[in-house]
Design an enzyme around this catalytic site. Structure first.
Site, PDB file in Angstrom:
ATOM      1  N   HIS A  12       0.865  -1.182   0.000  1.00 56.69           N
ATOM      2  CA  HIS A  12       0.000   0.000   0.000  1.00 56.69           C
ATOM      3  C   HIS A  12       0.897   1.227   0.000  1.00 56.69           C
ATOM      4  CE1 HIS A  12      -3.397  -2.554   1.951  1.00 56.69           C
ATOM      5  NE2 HIS A  12      -3.467  -2.586   0.631  1.00 56.69           N
ATOM      6  N   HIS A  14       2.876  -2.846   7.196  1.00 59.37           N
ATOM      7  CA  HIS A  14       1.864  -1.854   6.829  1.00 59.37           C
ATOM      8  C   HIS A  14       1.854  -0.719   7.844  1.00 59.37           C
ATOM      9  CE1 HIS A  14      -0.568  -4.160   3.755  1.00 59.37           C
ATOM     10  NE2 HIS A  14       0.193  -5.126   4.243  1.00 59.37           N
ATOM     11  N   GLU A  65       1.599  -4.093  11.633  1.00 62.65           N
ATOM     12  CA  GLU A  65       1.011  -2.768  11.480  1.00 62.65           C
ATOM     13  C   GLU A  65       1.684  -1.791  12.447  1.00 62.65           C
ATOM     14  OE1 GLU A  65      -1.395  -1.754   9.435  1.00 62.65           O
ATOM     15  OE2 GLU A  65      -2.582  -3.514   8.853  1.00 62.65           O
TER      16      GLU A  65
END
Length: 495
Positions: free
Chosen positions: A233, A330, A403
């Site tokens: 991403h 991420h 994350e």
């Protein structure tokens, strides 16, 4: 194709109302915003906005008043659903000029702006990114914009000669990665190999790093295999700082890193979506695909970087060594701290084994939260790397999504959040790397009695090389230090 796309990104009349925000397809290009009906010579204080640079994003600027401007995020290329990342410059400012910028078209309603997050800013004379004061940032539903959530921030420009840059979070560009990898190559380390695993649609490099001690040093030793990927991403720039922290530690001369290289093969893909990063997208590739939903059937034409990484992992899984860890890095837009997502298994013993690494990381990293870590089989996550590879690999392998918050972490015993910096993101990466030593000690794969680590050094230590002050020993501040102090002066933007 790349040249045509970049031309299209520039050919936008950012001030036009025609078509509305959904029609935004390019970035503003040195757009001077003047009062409606103004005719005459441009003046200081007629702000010039620009986002036609690498990882830039700003699709439109509306003049509201001399002191207020509505700013529209350009959606991801070929996908109007995602509007989160912004990164733009402002120049031709007047000293002490006060403004309010309203980011008016976020595609997500939940945001860390509700919890105190603020944009980052730097300027030409102060090139170190800084967060704006929280008290100058407001996040609210706005009746003037269909009750969408708006993030407004007040800012006061203080140096007329400066170009100011504002961004959602600390940018980490494709070019920055290439310069970093080239600097690693120039060190000629015998335990580091860089190779081109493939090319993106726009022909950018998909890099693969292999970090491990040369086989001839221990030809009989069986090694474990770890794969780490980041930036699937593109707007999740903290993932790149974490990834660099992992790499910096593993290639260092720290005794823990040396031990890990002797026992483990690390395969690292630092930037899985280089086109999306270059173009300033938040979630998608050039062609508008969320690559982290296409692991099951990646197309060599539409998703070439994902296709190449999947082929690599399938090949590694069939190797006699066996792939033990896959970690995809991420950044998270609504939660604090670092944390992990893992998969759900029927066997309780496997569930317990999967929890070991996150527990050890929680012990090593003060910003990592095991309580936020969760294990799930959410249907909408079926096409992610963690879910797909968790089903592909055998029961001795572990697949995680790591994350980290775009904003902050809660330190133990603290009641107020600590905002992340570029350095603390990298520190989390170093802590991830050294946690592998604790994990393999825990599993008795690395024998404590055979470790060549001095007694006064343990895996809890964090690299400090290159981070000490350069004192000249005479108690005076040198000219270069005074220049550095000026560059690091805060940009308060106090209103």
């Amino acid at each position: 194709m790349e040249r045509k796309m970049e031309e299209n990104m520039r050919d936008v009349d950012a001030g036009s109302e025609a078509g509305g925000e959904d029609a935004l397809v390019g970035n503003v290009n040195k757009l001077m915003v003047t009062p409606p009906g103004y005719i005459g010579v441009p003046r200081k204080g007629h702000l010039v906005f620009d986002a036609c640079f690498e990882s830039g994003n700003l699709g439109r600027v509306d003049y509201i008043s001399e002191f207020e401007f509505d700013l529209f995020i350009r959606p991801d290329t070929c996908n109007p659903r995602f509007r989160v990342w912004f990164n733009f410059t402002v120049e031709n400012v007047r000293e002490t000029q006060r403004v309010i910028f309203n980011i008016v078209n976020f595609s997500k309603t939940k945001s860390l702006y509700r919890d105190g997050m603020s944009p980052v800013v730097k300027s030409t004379s102060r090139p170190k990114w800084q967060r704006l004061p929280t008290k100058n940032v407001y996040y609210y539903r706005c009746p003037d914009h269909r009750r969408n959530y708006v993030m407004s921030f007040a800012f006061c420009f203080d140096r007329e000669e400066d170009v100011y840059q504002f961004a959602y979070c600390y940018p980490y560009t494709y070019t920055r990665l290439q310069h970093y990898l080239e600097s690693l190559e120039r060190r000629n380390l015998d335990y580091l190999q860089r190779e081109q695993l493939g090319l993106s649609v726009q022909q950018r490099r998909l890099d693969l790093l292999t970090i491990t001690s040369p086989a001839q040093q221990n030809p009989e030793k069986v090694k474990k295999l770890v794969v780490l990927t980041a930036r699937v991403h593109p707007g999740e720039s903290p993932a790149s700082f974490i990834c660099q922290g992992v790499i910096d530690f593993l290639v260092s001369q720290h005794p823990v890193a040396q031990t890990l290289r002797d026992h483990v093969i690390f395969k690292i893909v630092p930037m899985l979506n280089p086109d999306g990063v270059y173009l300033g997208n938040y979630r998608c590739s050039l062609m508008g695909f969320d690559l982290n939903r296409h692991w099951q059937e990646p197309s060599p034409w539409a998703h070439p970087t994902l296709h190449a990484v999947k082929q690599l992992i399938v090949q590694l899984s069939q190797d006699p060594v066996g792939l033990e860890f896959y970690i995809d890095v991420h950044a998270h837009s609504t939660m604090m701290n670092g944390f992990m997502y893992g998969n759900v298994f029927e066997e309780e013993e496997r569930v317990q084994r999967q929890a070991v690494f996150p527990r050890l990381l929680c012990h090593n990293a003060p910003d990592f939260s095991f309580s936020n870590t969760s294990f799930n089989r959410d249907v909408v996550k079926a096409g992610t790397g963690r879910r797909f590879l968790g089903g592909l690999l055998d029961d001795t392998s572990y697949c995680y999504t790591l994350e980290v918050s775009f904003y902050s972490y809660m330190a133990a015993g603290s009641t107020s959040p600590v905002p992340y910096t570029e350095d603390t993101y990298m520190k989390l990466g170093r802590n991830v790397a050294r946690t592998f030593l604790d994990y393999y000690r825990h599993n008795n794969f690395i024998d404590d009695n055979k470790l060549q680590i001095p007694n006064h050094i343990n895996s809890m230590e964090v690299l400090s090389q290159g981070r000490q002050g350069n004192g000249n020993g005479n108690g005076r501040t040198s000219g270069s230090e005074r220049g550095a102090e000026r560059k690091n002066q805060s940009i308060t933007g106090e209103y």
